[in-house]
Design an enzyme around this catalytic site. Structure first.
Site, PDB file in Angstrom:
ATOM      1  N   ARG A   1      10.122   6.189   3.464  1.00 46.85           N
ATOM      2  CA  ARG A   1      10.121   5.032   2.555  1.00 46.85           C
ATOM      3  C   ARG A   1      10.334   3.788   3.390  1.00 46.85           C
ATOM      4  NH1 ARG A   1      15.409   6.633  -0.210  1.00 46.85           N
ATOM      5  NH2 ARG A   1      15.726   7.106   1.993  1.00 46.85           N
TER       6      ARG A   1
ATOM      7  N   CYS B   1       0.855   2.206  -0.274  1.00 43.61           N
ATOM      8  CA  CYS B   1       0.649   3.649  -0.454  1.00 43.61           C
ATOM      9  C   CYS B   1       0.324   4.064  -1.887  1.00 43.61           C
ATOM     10  CB  CYS B   1       1.874   4.416   0.044  1.00 43.61           C
ATOM     11  SG  CYS B   1       2.051   4.344   1.835  1.00 43.61           S
TER      12      CYS B   1
HETATM   13  P1  NAD Z   1      -0.611   0.000   8.913  1.00 43.48           P
HETATM   14  O1  NAD Z   1      -1.817  -0.732   8.475  1.00 43.48           O
HETATM   15  O2  NAD Z   1       0.713  -0.680   8.953  1.00 43.48           O
HETATM   16  O3  NAD Z   1      -0.858   0.620  10.365  1.00 43.48           O
HETATM   17  C1  NAD Z   1      -2.037   1.213  10.772  1.00 43.48           C
HETATM   18  C2  NAD Z   1      -2.218   0.890  12.257  1.00 43.48           C
HETATM   19  O4  NAD Z   1      -3.331   1.629  12.774  1.00 43.48           O
HETATM   20  C3  NAD Z   1      -2.518  -0.581  12.539  1.00 43.48           C
HETATM   21  O5  NAD Z   1      -1.556  -1.103  13.440  1.00 43.48           O
HETATM   22  C4  NAD Z   1      -3.916  -0.574  13.125  1.00 43.48           C
HETATM   23  O6  NAD Z   1      -4.134  -1.589  14.086  1.00 43.48           O
HETATM   24  C5  NAD Z   1      -3.958   0.804  13.748  1.00 43.48           C
HETATM   25  N1  NAD Z   1      -5.321   1.304  14.025  1.00 43.48           N
HETATM   26  C6  NAD Z   1      -6.422   1.206  13.258  1.00 43.48           C
HETATM   27  N2  NAD Z   1      -7.463   1.789  13.862  1.00 43.48           N
HETATM   28  C7  NAD Z   1      -7.014   2.277  15.047  1.00 43.48           C
HETATM   29  C8  NAD Z   1      -7.598   2.997  16.109  1.00 43.48           C
HETATM   30  N3  NAD Z   1      -8.897   3.344  16.074  1.00 43.48           N
HETATM   31  N4  NAD Z   1      -6.833   3.331  17.163  1.00 43.48           N
HETATM   32  C9  NAD Z   1      -5.530   2.985  17.209  1.00 43.48           C
HETATM   33  N5  NAD Z   1      -4.903   2.306  16.230  1.00 43.48           N
HETATM   34  C10 NAD Z   1      -5.642   1.970  15.159  1.00 43.48           C
HETATM   35  O7  NAD Z   1      -0.539   1.280   7.968  1.00 43.48           O
HETATM   36  P2  NAD Z   1       0.744   2.215   7.690  1.00 43.48           P
HETATM   37  O8  NAD Z   1       1.492   1.693   6.508  1.00 43.48           O
HETATM   38  O9  NAD Z   1       1.456   2.476   8.952  1.00 43.48           O
HETATM   39  O10 NAD Z   1       0.035   3.554   7.195  1.00 43.48           O
HETATM   40  C11 NAD Z   1      -0.606   4.427   8.094  1.00 43.48           C
HETATM   41  C12 NAD Z   1      -0.882   5.733   7.360  1.00 43.48           C
HETATM   42  O11 NAD Z   1       0.360   6.322   6.992  1.00 43.48           O
HETATM   43  C13 NAD Z   1      -1.652   5.580   6.051  1.00 43.48           C
HETATM   44  O12 NAD Z   1      -2.480   6.703   5.873  1.00 43.48           O
HETATM   45  C14 NAD Z   1      -0.567   5.565   5.006  1.00 43.48           C
HETATM   46  O13 NAD Z   1      -1.025   5.967   3.745  1.00 43.48           O
HETATM   47  C15 NAD Z   1       0.407   6.578   5.603  1.00 43.48           C
HETATM   48  N6  NAD Z   1       1.805   6.424   5.176  1.00 43.48           N
HETATM   49  C16 NAD Z   1       2.388   5.197   5.186  1.00 43.48           C
HETATM   50  C17 NAD Z   1       3.714   5.075   4.782  1.00 43.48           C
HETATM   51  C18 NAD Z   1       4.365   3.732   4.701  1.00 43.48           C
HETATM   52  O14 NAD Z   1       5.430   3.640   4.090  1.00 43.48           O
HETATM   53  N7  NAD Z   1       3.804   2.670   5.240  1.00 43.48           N
HETATM   54  C19 NAD Z   1       4.440   6.215   4.369  1.00 43.48           C
HETATM   55  C20 NAD Z   1       3.817   7.453   4.438  1.00 43.48           C
HETATM   56  C21 NAD Z   1       2.489   7.565   4.826  1.00 43.48           C
END
Ligand code: NAD
Length: 437
Positions: free
Chosen positions: A151, A264
């Site tokens: 979270r 999310c």
């Molecule tokens: P975010 O947008 O904060 O981070 C994603 C990162 O991936 C970015 O920094 C982006 O620059 C990077 N990226 C994109 N393409 C790339 C590549 N080809 N190579 C390397 N880096 C690359 O997103 P997030 O919130 O961290 O979420 C990421 C995943 O985790 C999603 O699938 C989301 O649903 C899941 N998730 C998120 C949370 C949360 O609370 N944020 C919780 C559980 C699951």
């Protein structure tokens, strides 16, 4: 163990720092040069309690580094995929282009026996496609899907001490060699008794979307009850307390308010519906359409309640919105209901000022037409009405007598039902909660 973490956003940056904290050698890889520079300087590129301190402490050990070069993954044996899977523009489905390009970029650097661990939230069926892709490059590489349940606002503690670990592997066998390897990665939380479940790939993918759908449904359920309470002058907070005492129901996630948002829940339930449609199982998830509709309806309803609070018109009224982040203790404004409501009010002619302890920078980048004020005291000055839309502790702690001295009109809409109505009314305020008389 030597670990690469690909994608260093809200999930990946925390995961990388926590893996280093657990004693592993970690390299974080991202395509965003600004983010990598910040992280390399031990500066968290977003607000997450405890992350900056953790980055400083683990970077001083030399166990954590960051780079934009995917070739750095060649030095690791375990590769966590943490890139974004946002909603596609104009569609419900998930945009898997970031995941696909990350996997394609990683594949040439895989070595025999390497383990790729997917953490991003993906539509069921994605993992087996990733497995095909990586084994085409390195036939002895393994894939695990290990969905993340952290979270925001509690990400560090949730990553170091999750309530469960789910490992999805092809075939779903405990004996899979990659299970033993991930057990080593998570040796510390496992020895502290964190439950661990091994499933097949598709069940692990579904666990995450099912969990988010359940939470979204619980929130929309109580918000639907709030609509009924509003129609009958009943009190949804008392209703929630009463039904929540039933252990089968439970009180958590039964807080009526302006609904859920963030990066999310909204996109995950939509992607889940889209995937169910592709699988010919759309009927199983039609209820999620209603969950989504109830949630979005809250946002327009709050604008109407605000209009009532302002004696029938918001035109030219100075309205201060307390909170822009989608939840407290985060600066994440992705699909934030608070910001959505602020923008609707502004479009309908109100003069809106938004304040937030951490999220003003992100909010202003998304909605530059709104007026922002960093300090609460300045933001509330001369306001005709206050709207508490993100329940930061400092807004919960506001003293109605003191705030009352600065505003033009003592009107408050408590969009999260966290204030004490008696206290505010006694101080001369018109208090309006959601689903409360
Ligand atoms: P975010 O947008 O904060 O981070 C994603 C990162 O991936 C970015 O920094 C982006 O620059 C990077 N990226 C994109 N393409 C790339 C590549 N080809 N190579 C390397 N880096 C690359 O997103 P997030 O919130 O961290 O979420 C990421 C995943 O985790 C999603 O699938 C989301 O649903 C899941 N998730 C998120 C949370 C949360 O609370 N944020 C919780 C559980 C699951």
């Amino acid at each position: 163990m030597r670990i690469s973490v690909i994608g260093c956003g809200y999930l990946g940056a925390v995961h990388a720092a926590c893996m280093a904290q657990l004693g592993h050698d970690v390299v974080g890889i991202d395509v965003d040069t600004k983010k990598i520079k910040d992280l390399s300087d031990s500066h968290a590129p977003f607000y997450e309690p405890g992350l900056s301190e953790l980055l400083r402490s683990v970077q001083s050990t030399g166990r954590l580094s960051f780079t934009t070069e995917m070739s750095a993954a060649a030095g690791s044996n375990i590769h966590f995929l943490c890139v974004g899977t946002p909603q596609k523009k104009g569609e419900y489905a998930a945009d898997l282009s970031y995941l696909n390009s990350a996997v394609s970029a990683l594949a040439p650097f895989l070595k025999p026996g390497d383990v790729v661990v997917g953490k991003s939230t993906v539509p069921v069926g994605t993992a087996s496609e990733v497995l095909t892709l990586i084994t085409a490059h390195e036939p002895t590489a393994h894939l695990l899907w290990n969905p993340e349940f952290l979270r925001e606002g509690h990400a560090v503690e949730d990553t170091l001490g999750p309530d469960r670990l789910v490992y999805g592997v092809h075939g779903g066998s405990e004996e899979h060699v990659a299970v033993k390897i991930l057990d080593e990665v998570y040796a510390t939380p496992l020895s502290a008794g964190v439950p661990r479940l091994v499933t097949d790939l598709q069940t692990a993918e579904l666990v995450k979307t099912a969990a988010n759908s359940f939470l979204a449904t619980k929130i929309s359920f109580i918000n639907a009850m709030a609509e009924l309470c509003e129609a009958t002058s009943a009190d949804v907070t008392q209703l929630a307390d009463a039904i929540g005492l039933d252990e089968r129901i439970g009180r958590r996630f039964l807080n009526a308010g302006i609904g859920f948002g963030g990066g999310c829940l909204p996109k995950d339930i939509r992607a889940f519906m889209a995937r169910a449609g592709e699988l010919g199982a759309d009927q199983a998830l039609t209820f999620l359409r209603e969950v989504d509709a109830i949630n979005m309806r809250r946002r327009t309803r709050v604008v109407e309640i605000c209009r009532d609070l302002c004696d029938g018109s918001i035109l030219g009224k100075r309205i201060t919105v307390l909170g822009a982040a989608f939840k407290p203790d985060s600066d994440d404004v992705r699909d934030s209901p608070a910001l959505n409501i602020a923008a609707q009010l502004q479009l309908q002619g109100a003069a809106v000022t938004v304040t937030d302890p951490r999220a003003i920078g992100n909010a202003a980048a998304r909605f530059p037409e709104l007026h922002y004020e960093e300090q609460t005291a300045k933001a509330v000055r001369d306001a005709d009405a206050l709207l508490l839309l993100t329940e930061w502790q400092e807004y919960r702690d506001l003293d109605p007598c003191i705030v009352g001295l600065d505003v033009a009109g003592r009107r408050i809409l408590d969009g999260r039902n966290v204030l004490d109505p008696i206290k505010w009314r006694t101080a001369g305020w018109t208090y309006k909660g959601l689903g409360r008389p």
